[in-house]
Each structure stands twice: as C-alpha cells, then as structure tokens.
Design an enzyme around this catalytic site. Sequence first.
Site, mmCIF file in Angstrom:
data_model
loop_
_atom_site.group_PDB
_atom_site.id
_atom_site.type_symbol
_atom_site.label_atom_id
_atom_site.label_comp_id
_atom_site.label_asym_id
_atom_site.label_seq_id
_atom_site.Cartn_x
_atom_site.Cartn_y
_atom_site.Cartn_z
ATOM 1 N N THR A 117 0.872 -1.286 0.067
ATOM 2 C CA THR A 117 -0.122 0.089 -0.081
ATOM 3 C C THR A 117 0.742 1.112 -0.083
ATOM 4 O O THR A 117 1.926 1.206 0.473
ATOM 5 C CB THR A 117 -0.897 0.113 1.110
ATOM 6 O OG1 THR A 117 -1.749 1.430 1.379
ATOM 7 C CG2 THR A 117 -0.152 0.026 2.586
ATOM 8 N N TYR A 141 -1.909 0.188 9.850
ATOM 9 C CA TYR A 141 -2.039 -0.472 8.796
ATOM 10 C C TYR A 141 -1.092 -0.405 7.950
ATOM 11 O O TYR A 141 -0.314 -1.394 7.396
ATOM 12 C CB TYR A 141 -3.387 0.011 8.199
ATOM 13 C CG TYR A 141 -3.495 -0.175 6.521
ATOM 14 C CD1 TYR A 141 -3.674 -1.581 6.121
ATOM 15 C CD2 TYR A 141 -3.333 0.757 5.681
ATOM 16 C CE1 TYR A 141 -3.688 -2.003 4.780
ATOM 17 C CE2 TYR A 141 -3.582 0.257 4.159
ATOM 18 C CZ TYR A 141 -3.603 -1.003 3.924
ATOM 19 O OH TYR A 141 -3.648 -1.496 2.535
#
Length: 330
Positions: A117, A141
């Site tokens: 990501t 995250y």
Amino acid sequence: MNVLVTGGAGYIGGHMVLALRDAGHNPVVFDNLSTGFRWSVPEGVPLVVGDVGDHELVLRTLQSHQIDAIAHFAAKLVVPESVADPLGYYLNNTVKSRTLMAAAVAAGVEKFVFSSTAAVYGNASDKPLGEDAPLAPLSPYGSSKQLTEVMLRDVAAAHGMRYVTLRYFNVAGADPALRHGQCTENATHLIKVAIQTALGLRPHMEIFGTDYPTPDGTCIRDYIHVTDLIAAHVLALEHLDRGGESMVVNCGYGHGYSVSEVIETVRKVSGKPVEARFGSRRPGDPVTIVADSGRIRSRLGWEPRLDDLATIVEHSLRWESMLRERNLKL
C-alpha cells in the site's frame, strides 16, 4: 501457472482470479470468508476456506495443488480501524503473512506477489512519490504492510524466493463486464460510499476534514481502476515466471483528485444529488498521496487503459446498481 490467491473471494483478489483465468493460468482461492464471498469465486476454481495463519492448512494446499506462485491479498485495510486496533492489524497483516511465507518456503514456492500500500509512505509530499521515497507510515495499517515488505525481502534473500511488491494507491471501480466488484458491507471506500449515497442507500456521507493544505481543503488521492491494478499483478507474475528479478513498484496513475472532486464526479455521472456533510479529520489520513509510476511502466511494460475518474465512477455505479437490484429480488 498454478497460483494461490489469498483473499481471492474479496474485492481485489476476486478480480485477480478472473484475470488469471483470462490469461490462461490456474488460480486456487484461499480465503477465510470474513470479508469475501463464496458466491464470488467462479465455478471450477478451487476454494479452500481457511486462515493464512494456519501453517499446516496452507502448506497442504500449496502441495496438493502444486502451486507455482502466491498472490497475497488477504489483509485488513481500514486505516481508522487500525488506529483503534493495532494489535489486530499486526496479527492479521504481519504475523499471518509470516506464516504464509514459512509455508511457501517449506513447499518450495519461489514466486510471490505481495499486495502492499501507498500508506507505507505516510504524509510524504505533495509531489508524486517514487518507490525510493522515505517510508513513514501514519497508521498501524501502513506499518503492518511495511513490516511485511521487509520480511518478504529478507525471506527472499535467504531462501531464493523472488517477489514483486505492489504498493497500491486508491483502488476503485469494477470489472467492466460486471463479473465482480466491491461487495463489502459498510465499506469505507470514498467512491463506493458516494455512489451508495447517490443511490439512496445511505442518507448522507461525511467528508473527513476540510482544512487540509490543498486547493479545496480536502485530501487528494491517486485513484486507480481495479482492472488496471490487476493487470499489473498479472504482469508481475509473468515477469517472475520468466526469471525476472525481485522489485517494488507503485500502482497508481500519477495524478490525484480531491475528495470534493470525486463527490462532484459522482454527482455528474449518476445525475443524482449526493449529500455530503463536513466532519473532522480522521487519524492516520495523509494530505496528498500520488504515485510516480515510472518504474512499473518501464520495467513491467504496464500501460493502464482506464485512467479516467468518470470511467471509474461509471463502472462502480453500474456494479452498485446491479447489486441493489439483486438485493431487491432476494
């Protein structure tokens, strides 16, 4: 190739399953169905229901299906949720990825494609980010994905594995043929939320922060159509199958849109009002995240075909409308 697709019953992994079949490969889906759907797995594609943290089950699956490569999508991915539940995110995204890699080493699987990501970059710059930009994630995250990237690099160096890590920017859209799309209930993806609001499935939506240092005060993101994103994954697998070297690449178009611009595009494409209310900033949200995608274009020959926000919104709208009609009939 026989390819194990973890999270293959979910949104992005499900598109990977379709693309692999379209390209003549043999996908095997491994999913715990916590956010994925059994019905989304195409007929004839093996589905193993289980957790990537189950070493013995993963190892048996790799061996029994004679897996040549792994495409690892299974993960938790909601930034605010990760801030509230960091331990859950490190367990699911990092610890369980370690188990998956251990099973891959034990089974002799030497090709690995990892879904990472742009959140690993944090609040880096208002300019397009190259893969060598400093990594400073703002959320658990992002940190959980960064740690998994490091682990994959080290495991590959120690055990002769080769990998491609793809750092996603903001994925949206649906398969143009409407074979698959975003199905998650209570989704947090901006485009899906805006479309659901336009269709009357939500009474209103919220804009989280209007005081950012951007032209209209809302965050800017690089939105990539899921079909173009998955095309990059297939290229990555085929690169590894040819003996290609390991690499880390960005998956984005190289330009961004603000939250307000996205909502306005949904209004125009749908022809319907979208009531947007202003809220406070969410923890872990960077101001601007836009990709420098030069590396993936030059090294993998990636040429996106759907780089248009209105097209992304149109495909998402068609998918969401189909879901609504199907649900009304149930």
